[in-house]
Structures are given as C-alpha cells and as structure tokens.
Design an enzyme around this catalytic site. Structure first.
Site, PDB file in Angstrom:
ATOM      1  N   ASP A 491       0.850  -1.187   0.000  1.00  0.00           N
ATOM      2  CA  ASP A 491       0.000   0.000   0.000  1.00  0.00           C
ATOM      3  C   ASP A 491       0.892   1.245   0.000  1.00  0.00           C
ATOM      4  O   ASP A 491       1.826   1.353   0.791  1.00  0.00           O
ATOM      5  CB  ASP A 491      -0.904  -0.003   1.238  1.00  0.00           C
ATOM      6  CG  ASP A 491      -1.877   1.161   1.211  1.00  0.00           C
ATOM      7  OD1 ASP A 491      -2.963   0.995   0.649  1.00  0.00           O
ATOM      8  OD2 ASP A 491      -1.545   2.235   1.758  1.00  0.00           O
ATOM      9  N   GLU A 535      -4.700   2.254  -4.456  1.00  0.00           N
ATOM     10  CA  GLU A 535      -3.252   2.415  -4.346  1.00  0.00           C
ATOM     11  C   GLU A 535      -2.593   1.151  -3.806  1.00  0.00           C
ATOM     12  O   GLU A 535      -1.458   1.201  -3.333  1.00  0.00           O
ATOM     13  CB  GLU A 535      -2.916   3.606  -3.442  1.00  0.00           C
ATOM     14  CG  GLU A 535      -3.301   3.440  -1.986  1.00  0.00           C
ATOM     15  CD  GLU A 535      -4.729   3.908  -1.695  1.00  0.00           C
ATOM     16  OE1 GLU A 535      -5.029   4.198  -0.533  1.00  0.00           O
ATOM     17  OE2 GLU A 535      -5.536   3.990  -2.642  1.00  0.00           O
TER      18      GLU A 535
END
Length: 636
Positions: A491, A535
């Site tokens: 992440d 993301e």
C-alpha cells in the site's frame, strides 16, 4: 469437394434473392407512405405558451429554496428562450418563471420539461394573488433517478399538471442537478394541444421502431440463411443504434426498464459505444477494405477497440466521464467511416457510394435538428425528429445495398458453379487458406482482447481479474504439492494526501512509478506483481517461505523508498507499507484466509508507523510458532 454454397439446390440459392426482392418492394412502399405522410408530420407544432425563464448557477449546490428566493434581482440572468443549455457541469442550476392566465376563472395546463435524462429536478409551484402574499405551494420531485411509476403523468418526458387562475401568478422555482448535459427545455401546453402533439410524436416513434425492428428481423433471417459476417454486424449495428435513440428519447425507460434507474444512465453510454463499434466493423466489411491500403483497416480496428473500451468504461467511470468518452469515440467513428465511404465511392465501388449516400441522410438529419434547436427553421415533428428519420433512411438504404449485394453474389455464384466443378482441388485449397487466415486474425484479436481484459489500464501491469485467476491456480498447485505460497499486499503510504496535494496526474504517475519498481524487484520468473485496487498492489510468490517472502518485500520497500515522483513542482519521495503472509495451504478454500491474513499484516505495518514490512505467518506454517510477526524498520 466444391464449396458447400455451390452445391445448394437451385431453389435454396434462389430463396434469399426472392426474399430480398419482396423486401425491397415492402421498403419502397414504406418510403412512399412516408412521402405521403410528410405534409402531416411537417405541419407546425400545436401552439403552446412561451415561458420566459431566469437562472442562477449554484456551483457548490448547497443553497436552499428559501435562500434562493431571497437573492437580489441582480443575481438572476435571463435564459433568452425557453430552452436553457449549459453543457456538462457539476453546478446546480436554479430556474424561475412566472406563469399567468389572462382569461377568466381557472384553466388547466401541462408543464413539460423536454429532456428525459435529467437526474434530479425539484419543483416548487407557489400561487400568489395580484399584489398579495402566497396562498398555496406545491412541490414535485422528478428525475430519471426515480422509478418511472413515480412520475405525476406517465410520459417519456417530465410533465407536471398545473392550474392557472385569473388574477393570480403561479411562480415556478426549479432546482436541477444532473450528471448529463445541463439542459432545461420548459414548455407550457394546453392539455388538448399536448395530447394531439404527443399522438403525432408517438406515431413517428412507432414508425421508427417498426422500421428498425423490421430491418432487424429481415436481416436476421438473411443471416441465418447465408451465414455471412456482414449480416451479423448489420443486425448488431441496427439493434445498438435503434435502442440508443429510443433510450435517448426516454422510451426505453418508459417501456423496457421503468424500475432500472441506475441502468438507464449506463445504457446510454453502453449503447453509444456499441453503436460506434458495430458501425465501424460493419462498414469495414460492407465496403471490403481488405486488401486495400492497410491503414484503412487498422484505423477501423483501432476505433472498434476504442468504442468497445468506452462501452466497458461505462460500468466503472462516472456517467459524465463515460458519456464524453463515448461521444468522442462515436464522433471519430462517424468521421472515419465517412472518409472511407468517400474514398471507396471515388474508387467506383458501388456499395461505397450507397454507404456515402446513407451517411449523407444521417448528417442531413443532424443538420436539420441543429438548425431547429438554434431556431433557424420552423419547429415541427419533422425537424424535431430529423435525426431518427435520417437514421431510418440510412439503415433502409444500406439494407437495400445488402440486398443488391446478395443478388449480385448469387448471380456470380451461379455463373461460377460449372467452373468450380473443374477446379475442385484449387477451390478447396483457397478455402482452407481463407479459413487459416481468418483463424489467425480471430486468434490475434482474441489475444489482444484477452490482454486488454487482463491488464490494468493505468499501470500496465496485470489487473485484479488476472490476479484472482493466478491466486486460485497457485493455491491449488501449492495444496497438491504441499509447498509454501506467500502473498504480499503493498500500500502506498499517504496516497490520498499525495493525490489531493499534487493532483490526480501526479497521483497516476506515482502509481505507475511504484508499479514499475515493484515489477523490477520481482526477480523470479514465477513471481507476479498485480494491481489489487486503488493504491494497493499484490505480489504473489509461489514456493517462497517466510524468510524468502520477507527478503523480497524488504527489497521492494527499500527500492520504492529510494524513488522520487516528479510532480511538476519538484520531486517528492514516496514509501510503501507491506503486509506478508506465508503458508502451506491444506485446502483451495484457504485463499480468503491467505488474503485476510496478509491484509491484517498490512494494517499492522501502517499502524506501526508505515514504511515497513510486517510478516504474519499463517496458522498452518510448519514452524515453532503458529503466529509470528516481524516488523522490519525502514532502512536509514
């Protein structure tokens, strides 16, 4: 053996040609009836009262009706006519108008908003006596986000009954918010005049649907009979463009999916994209672009793919973005097909001349409609529905061209039958060659489509769909072989803040940069880096144990930390948090547990301060501890 088509009985070969001649006769009768009906549909529309409107733009969309009523007169602007148009905008628009009745007593009127794809319309109708205070107020909530049955009057447009009283003013205030083009065409009708006009309009709509449906069935029969791709593409094109235009006018929402409010918006984008894709593919086949200059077919294929992408994007993009993408794709498709038809017509190819004439009818219909909207010509049913009439004539002409082509091919087939018997071996070789060529082309297209469907459009790495397939396969293989399987969830730290601060373009560049670096650090051929969503990325490491997975994850974390993203105002460093899970699965259903455990490890990494790797081994790992956690601090 000769080609099967050459061995058909003579009656079977004559049947499509006979059907084509009968259909040509029916189409000719239809065109004659259309010409006879022109005086009726071209007469001026029934009289209706002009509505002078003012508007106010509320960019934030936070103002209430009471606040709007307290605005000074200087804040309002006149729309200039009854049809306000502002294009695609996120602003909320407020409109106001005063309706009066000069006669005696009271009279009933119908207030029509003639744009059926508005998302939300709130109406406040307040009655004021002359020189008096408000006596009554009525509120209506309209829009295509509501089920069709909730409309006050069952009609494809938004129609509200109002009562006007002599000596009184009916003040209308409307709040309009929509993801479609901001248009607010407002008209006040006498009920009898509205009913008369609507009957004529429905007759025209019914005729259009009848023509398109008849052509669809006719060419579907021809497709079943002759089994040629050109008829399949024509059927798909007629179905797409016909459904698109009926959806644009609100008829599909009224009759086909009156409860499917979410699909009603998506359908416009999907059908427009399909119209462009099937139209390009049909034009290429109909005008026989092979083996002409290669750029022609390449351009057609590119636009087919572009329109199909626009169709697929309708399910993931907001309506305002999806419709713009589809419109651009469709306009490019129309432009390309027009150019190709002109080139083929100039080369003396008769189907190209027919296609150019047919497209001329569509362009003429669009020009008449545009002149009608700008007030340059008289407004009547003919000018209001010029686009539909033009498209109907277009598909009629092309259908006649297909019928002529069918007759021509039948004649050539009959004349070549005797010669084909003598060159039986050569014909078989040519047929096999064509089959091989078409097979190679289809395989190439399928490979390209498969690659597009499995690749993330932004980062150019495998997408979630491909990741799910690989995870399921690797988990099954690891279960059978009793080997380790490791997964790392990556992440990007503080990505939302990065995106909000530096903009979406910089955010996209950030994700692309991270994706490339993660792929560069996945050194083993079996390792996979894919986009997991937003993301987040996922790294699949078949056969890797906890130590190996941690080593790979730490190498990726350190490599990303060394990167910098050029935001246009300077380079900005980025970091990632990584959660790793490694286990020896006992059952293919352990996939959910594997991802959940990796996600929990990722959460712990972020909670521990980000820019670090956390290992959370699965319960079935043959180690001394059933659950371990290793936090590796960032490299200084």
């Amino acid at each position: 053996m000769p080609h099967p088509a050459l061995c058909r009985p003579a009656a079977a070969q004559r049947w499509p040609g006979a059907l084509a001649r009968r259909w040509q006769l029916l189409l000719s009768l239809f065109l004659l009836s259309l010409l006879l009906a022109l005086p009726a549909i071209s007469r001026a529309m029934p009289a209706r009262e002009a509505v002078a409107m003012d508007y106010f733009e509320d960019p934030a969309g936070l103002m209430t009706a009471d606040q709007i009523r307290q605005l000074p007169e200087s804040a309002w602007q006149s729309t200039g006519n009854h049809n306000a148009k502002f294009g695609y905008t996120r602003s909320v628009f407020w409109f106001r108008a005063n309706l009066t009745h000069d006669g005696h007593g009271s009279t009933r009127r119908l207030l029509e908003i003639g744009y059926p794809v508005l998302d939300s319309v709130d109406l406040w109708l307040s009655t004021y006596p002359d020189n008096g205070s408000e006596q009554a107020q009525q509120q209506q909530h309209l829009g295509d986000k509501l089920a069709f049955a909730e409309r006050p009057i069952r009609h494809r447009n938004f129609v509200v009954p109002v009562t006007l009283q002599a000596g009184h003013t009916l003040a209308m205030l409307a709040r309009v918010q929509t993801s479609s083009s901001m248009q607010f065409p407002l008209e006040l009708w006498d009920p009898d005049a509205f009913a008369s006009h609507d009957q004529d309009a429905m007759l025209l709509h019914g005729g259009y649907i009848g023509v398109m449906g008849g052509l669809l069935i006719y060419n579907l029969i021809l497709l079943i009979t002759v089994r040629e791709k050109v008829y399949a593409l024509y059927v798909a094109w007629v179905a797409a463009i016909g459904t698109f235009l009926t959806t644009l006018t609100g008829l599909s929402f009224q009759y086909l999916w009156p409860e499917a409010t979410a699909w009603n918006d998506t359908a416009l984008v999907v059908l427009l994209g399909l119209s462009g894709a099937t139209g390009c593919a049909f034009a290429a086949t109909f005008m026989k672009l092979q083996p002409l200059p290669a750029w022609r077919l390449s351009a057609v294929r590119a636009l087919v793919v572009m329109n199909l992408v626009a169709t697929a994007a309708a399910f993931v993009l907001p309506y305002s973005m999806g419709i713009k993408f589809s419109i651009v794709s469709a306009v490019l498709a129309i432009g390309l097909v027009t150019v190709l038809a002109a080139l083929r017509a100039n080369e003396g190819y008769k189907p190209g001349q027919i296609f150019l004439l047919a497209f001329g009818c569509v362009l003429a219909g669009g020009a008449i409609l545009a002149a009608n909207k700008f007030g340059l010509i008289e407004r009547n049913l003919l000018t209001e529905h010029a686009a539909q009439i033009g498209s109907a004539i277009e598909v009629l002409l092309i259908s006649l061209g297909l019928a002529a082509r069918l007759n021509e091919e039948r004649s050539l087939r009959e004349s070549a039958q005797a010669a084909a018997l003598r060159v039986q071996h050569e014909a078989r070789e040519q047929l096999e060659s064509r089959v091989r060529e078409r097979t190679i082309e289809l395989e190439a297209v399928n490979r390209k489509l498969s690659q597009l469907s499995m690749t993330d459009g932004l980062t150019a790495i495998p997408n979630r769909r491909y990741l799910d397939d690989v995870l399921a396969r690797e988990l099954e293989q690891a279960t059978v072989a009793g080997k380790s399987l490791s997964v790392a969830l990556v992440d990007v730290d503080h990505f939302k803040m990065f995106n909000d601060t530096h903009g979406h373009l910089a955010g996209d560049l950030c994700l692309q940069t991270v994706a490339r670096e993660l792929q560069a650090q996945a050194l083993r051929t079996d390792d996979l880096v894919a986009r997991y969503g937003g993301e987040e990325f996922c790294v699949v490491m078949p056969g890797a144990g906890p130590d190996g997975a941690i080593a790979v994850a730490e190498r990726m974390r350190a490599a990303v930390q060394a990167l910098a993203v050029d935001t246009g105002y300077g380079a900005v460093g980025i970091t990632v948090s990584i959660g790793v899970c490694s286990l020896v699965p006992n059952h293919p259903d352990d996939l959910a547990s594997l991802l959940k455990t990796a996600d929990e490890a990722l959460y712990r990494a972020k909670r521990a301060g980000r820019n670090r790797v956390v290992l959370n081994a699965g319960l079935v790992v043959p180690t001394t501890e059933s659950l371990t956690e290793l936090a590796i601090p960032p490299t200084r």
